[in-house]
Design a protein around this motif. Sequence first.
Motif, PDB file in Angstrom:
ATOM      1  N   LEU A   4       0.835  -1.207   0.000  1.00  0.00           N
ATOM      2  CA  LEU A   4       0.000   0.000   0.000  1.00  0.00           C
ATOM      3  C   LEU A   4       0.866   1.251   0.000  1.00  0.00           C
ATOM      4  CD1 LEU A   4      -2.732   1.501   0.425  1.00  0.00           C
ATOM      5  CD2 LEU A   4      -2.355   1.210   2.872  1.00  0.00           C
ATOM      6  N   ILE A   5       1.905   1.266   0.834  1.00  0.00           N
ATOM      7  CA  ILE A   5       2.783   2.439   0.910  1.00  0.00           C
ATOM      8  C   ILE A   5       3.478   2.670  -0.428  1.00  0.00           C
ATOM      9  CG2 ILE A   5       4.821   3.377   2.058  1.00  0.00           C
ATOM     10  CD1 ILE A   5       3.981   1.870   4.566  1.00  0.00           C
ATOM     11  N   PHE A   6       3.930   1.576  -1.059  1.00  0.00           N
ATOM     12  CA  PHE A   6       4.616   1.704  -2.346  1.00  0.00           C
ATOM     13  C   PHE A   6       3.665   2.244  -3.418  1.00  0.00           C
ATOM     14  CE2 PHE A   6       6.094  -0.172  -6.405  1.00  0.00           C
ATOM     15  CZ  PHE A   6       7.329   0.465  -6.486  1.00  0.00           C
ATOM     16  N   LYS A   7       2.431   1.756  -3.457  1.00  0.00           N
ATOM     17  CA  LYS A   7       1.456   2.239  -4.436  1.00  0.00           C
ATOM     18  C   LYS A   7       1.144   3.717  -4.215  1.00  0.00           C
ATOM     19  CE  LYS A   7      -0.854  -2.214  -5.186  1.00  0.00           C
ATOM     20  NZ  LYS A   7      -2.123  -2.976  -5.000  1.00  0.00           N
ATOM     21  N   ARG A   8       1.001   4.111  -2.957  1.00  0.00           N
ATOM     22  CA  ARG A   8       0.708   5.518  -2.669  1.00  0.00           C
ATOM     23  C   ARG A   8       1.898   6.399  -3.056  1.00  0.00           C
ATOM     24  NH1 ARG A   8      -3.466   3.668  -2.665  1.00  0.00           N
ATOM     25  NH2 ARG A   8      -5.152   3.804  -1.130  1.00  0.00           N
ATOM     26  N   PHE A   9       3.098   5.889  -2.877  1.00  0.00           N
ATOM     27  CA  PHE A   9       4.282   6.651  -3.262  1.00  0.00           C
ATOM     28  C   PHE A   9       4.310   6.858  -4.772  1.00  0.00           C
ATOM     29  CE2 PHE A   9       8.723   6.665  -4.729  1.00  0.00           C
ATOM     30  CZ  PHE A   9       9.178   7.806  -4.076  1.00  0.00           C
ATOM     31  N   PRO A  14       2.841  11.714  -9.856  1.00  0.00           N
ATOM     32  CA  PRO A  14       2.075  12.555 -10.798  1.00  0.00           C
ATOM     33  C   PRO A  14       1.238  13.625 -10.110  1.00  0.00           C
ATOM     34  CG  PRO A  14       1.158  10.340 -10.681  1.00  0.00           C
ATOM     35  CD  PRO A  14       2.465  10.296  -9.961  1.00  0.00           C
ATOM     36  N   THR A  15       0.775  13.328  -8.898  1.00  0.00           N
ATOM     37  CA  THR A  15      -0.008  14.333  -8.160  1.00  0.00           C
ATOM     38  C   THR A  15       0.837  15.562  -7.859  1.00  0.00           C
ATOM     39  OG1 THR A  15      -1.345  12.590  -7.143  1.00  0.00           O
ATOM     40  CG2 THR A  15      -1.384  14.755  -6.095  1.00  0.00           C
ATOM     41  N   LEU A  16       2.043  15.344  -7.358  1.00  0.00           N
ATOM     42  CA  LEU A  16       2.943  16.464  -7.070  1.00  0.00           C
ATOM     43  C   LEU A  16       3.353  17.187  -8.345  1.00  0.00           C
ATOM     44  CD1 LEU A  16       5.327  15.099  -4.284  1.00  0.00           C
ATOM     45  CD2 LEU A  16       3.630  16.927  -4.089  1.00  0.00           C
ATOM     46  N   LEU A  17       3.526  16.440  -9.441  1.00  0.00           N
ATOM     47  CA  LEU A  17       3.904  17.067 -10.703  1.00  0.00           C
ATOM     48  C   LEU A  17       2.817  18.018 -11.185  1.00  0.00           C
ATOM     49  CD1 LEU A  17       5.919  17.281 -13.027  1.00  0.00           C
ATOM     50  CD2 LEU A  17       4.762  15.334 -14.117  1.00  0.00           C
ATOM     51  N   VAL A  18       1.562  17.576 -11.103  1.00  0.00           N
ATOM     52  CA  VAL A  18       0.446  18.451 -11.495  1.00  0.00           C
ATOM     53  C   VAL A  18       0.378  19.671 -10.589  1.00  0.00           C
ATOM     54  CG1 VAL A  18      -2.072  18.597 -11.654  1.00  0.00           C
ATOM     55  CG2 VAL A  18      -0.894  16.577 -12.527  1.00  0.00           C
ATOM     56  N   LEU A  19       0.564  19.461  -9.291  1.00  0.00           N
ATOM     57  CA  LEU A  19       0.517  20.574  -8.333  1.00  0.00           C
ATOM     58  C   LEU A  19       1.616  21.587  -8.607  1.00  0.00           C
ATOM     59  CD1 LEU A  19      -0.676  21.744  -5.686  1.00  0.00           C
ATOM     60  CD2 LEU A  19       0.980  20.350  -4.449  1.00  0.00           C
ATOM     61  N   VAL A  20       2.840  21.107  -8.816  1.00  0.00           N
ATOM     62  CA  VAL A  20       3.967  21.998  -9.073  1.00  0.00           C
ATOM     63  C   VAL A  20       3.768  22.743 -10.382  1.00  0.00           C
ATOM     64  CG1 VAL A  20       6.425  22.044  -9.625  1.00  0.00           C
ATOM     65  CG2 VAL A  20       5.617  20.677  -7.703  1.00  0.00           C
ATOM     66  N   THR A  21       3.289  22.050 -11.406  1.00  0.00           N
ATOM     67  CA  THR A  21       3.080  22.683 -12.714  1.00  0.00           C
ATOM     68  C   THR A  21       2.050  23.790 -12.632  1.00  0.00           C
ATOM     69  OG1 THR A  21       3.644  20.591 -13.812  1.00  0.00           O
ATOM     70  CG2 THR A  21       2.482  22.246 -15.114  1.00  0.00           C
ATOM     71  N   ALA A  22       0.917  23.497 -11.989  1.00  0.00           N
ATOM     72  CA  ALA A  22      -0.144  24.500 -11.869  1.00  0.00           C
ATOM     73  C   ALA A  22       0.332  25.714 -11.082  1.00  0.00           C
ATOM     74  CB  ALA A  22      -1.372  23.878 -11.205  1.00  0.00           C
ATOM     75  N   ALA A  23       1.003  25.475  -9.938  1.00  0.00           N
ATOM     76  CA  ALA A  23       1.478  26.594  -9.121  1.00  0.00           C
ATOM     77  C   ALA A  23       2.530  27.409  -9.860  1.00  0.00           C
ATOM     78  CB  ALA A  23       2.043  26.066  -7.796  1.00  0.00           C
ATOM     79  N   PHE A  24       3.414  26.734 -10.593  1.00  0.00           N
ATOM     80  CA  PHE A  24       4.501  27.422 -11.300  1.00  0.00           C
ATOM     81  C   PHE A  24       3.941  28.409 -12.323  1.00  0.00           C
ATOM     82  CE2 PHE A  24       7.579  27.931 -14.683  1.00  0.00           C
ATOM     83  CZ  PHE A  24       8.777  28.110 -14.011  1.00  0.00           C
TER      84      PHE A  24
END
Length: 310
Positions: A4-9, A14-24
């Motif tokens: 479960l931890i590996f899947k969430r990692f 991609p979640t962080l990538l979308v967040l960083v892209t939008a904020a940038f």
Amino acid sequence: MPGLIFKRFLSAIPTLLVLVTAAFFLMRAVPGGPFAGERNLPPQVEQNLLAAYHLDESLGRQYLRYLVNLCKGDLGPSFQYPDYDVAELIAAGLPYSLQLGGLAFLLALALGIPAGVVAARRANTWVDASIMGVSLVGISVPNFVVAPLLVLVFAIYLDWLPAMAVEAGSGMGLRNMVLPVIALALPQIAYIARITRSSMLEVLSAGFITMARARGLSSRRVLWGHALRPALLPVVSYVGPAAAALLTGSVVVETIFGIPGIGRYFVQGAVNRDYTLVMGVVVFYGVLVIAFNLVVDIGYRLIDPRLRRA
């Protein structure tokens, strides 16, 4: 559990990538720049500053450069605090936000869950109506109204508590934290109480609760021993993101009570167009939300044995 931890990692990337892209790109879409307020800068000096921070490059190159540095753990230098890196500013504000948010989180759980259980046990009575009425007020009245009222009543009129959470030479003591913790925790207490009540009423109508009562178990044992655990599942879902929000601090509460936490840095960075500072806080907050969602998933499996077997 390790799977479960590996899947969430993997899903967090991609979640962080979308967040960083939008904020940038949203930050750079706002008119102005980090040095626009420096009216008297000669053009050559301003050009040198832009070159020093790579702001004279195209947006695409700036974006790729930021991603590469982020993968290395480098959040970049602050534009408005040139002597500090963004990571140093976050590290400086984090203890204050953690102390404020941690105490508010514990207070919200300690008061919200019992209030919801009592309201469900006394459903459709004056006790239920009183608790839900107070919780509705807690949800409806925002922090920027509650915090000044608390200062006005308890710090100015009654002179029981200090108005500022951070005093020169003394730091943040427990007495100084009472008002900001209450102001930050009140909405969360109200939300948790309402969620707990709704979930508890649903569980109390389930078949296994009827069977427990038929076996002659006391109402107290049925309520706290059998109904509470499954009723906490929706509460656990809510407290994950709520805990992340509390631990990063409230901008309003930190500003009113003079707490130099992460929330104040975020506001100052946004006002001053400090791109790297805002991006650093956004990334930090995103990582916290993902981490607490993982904790929620693990908590689900600890509370509900069916999920562990699945």
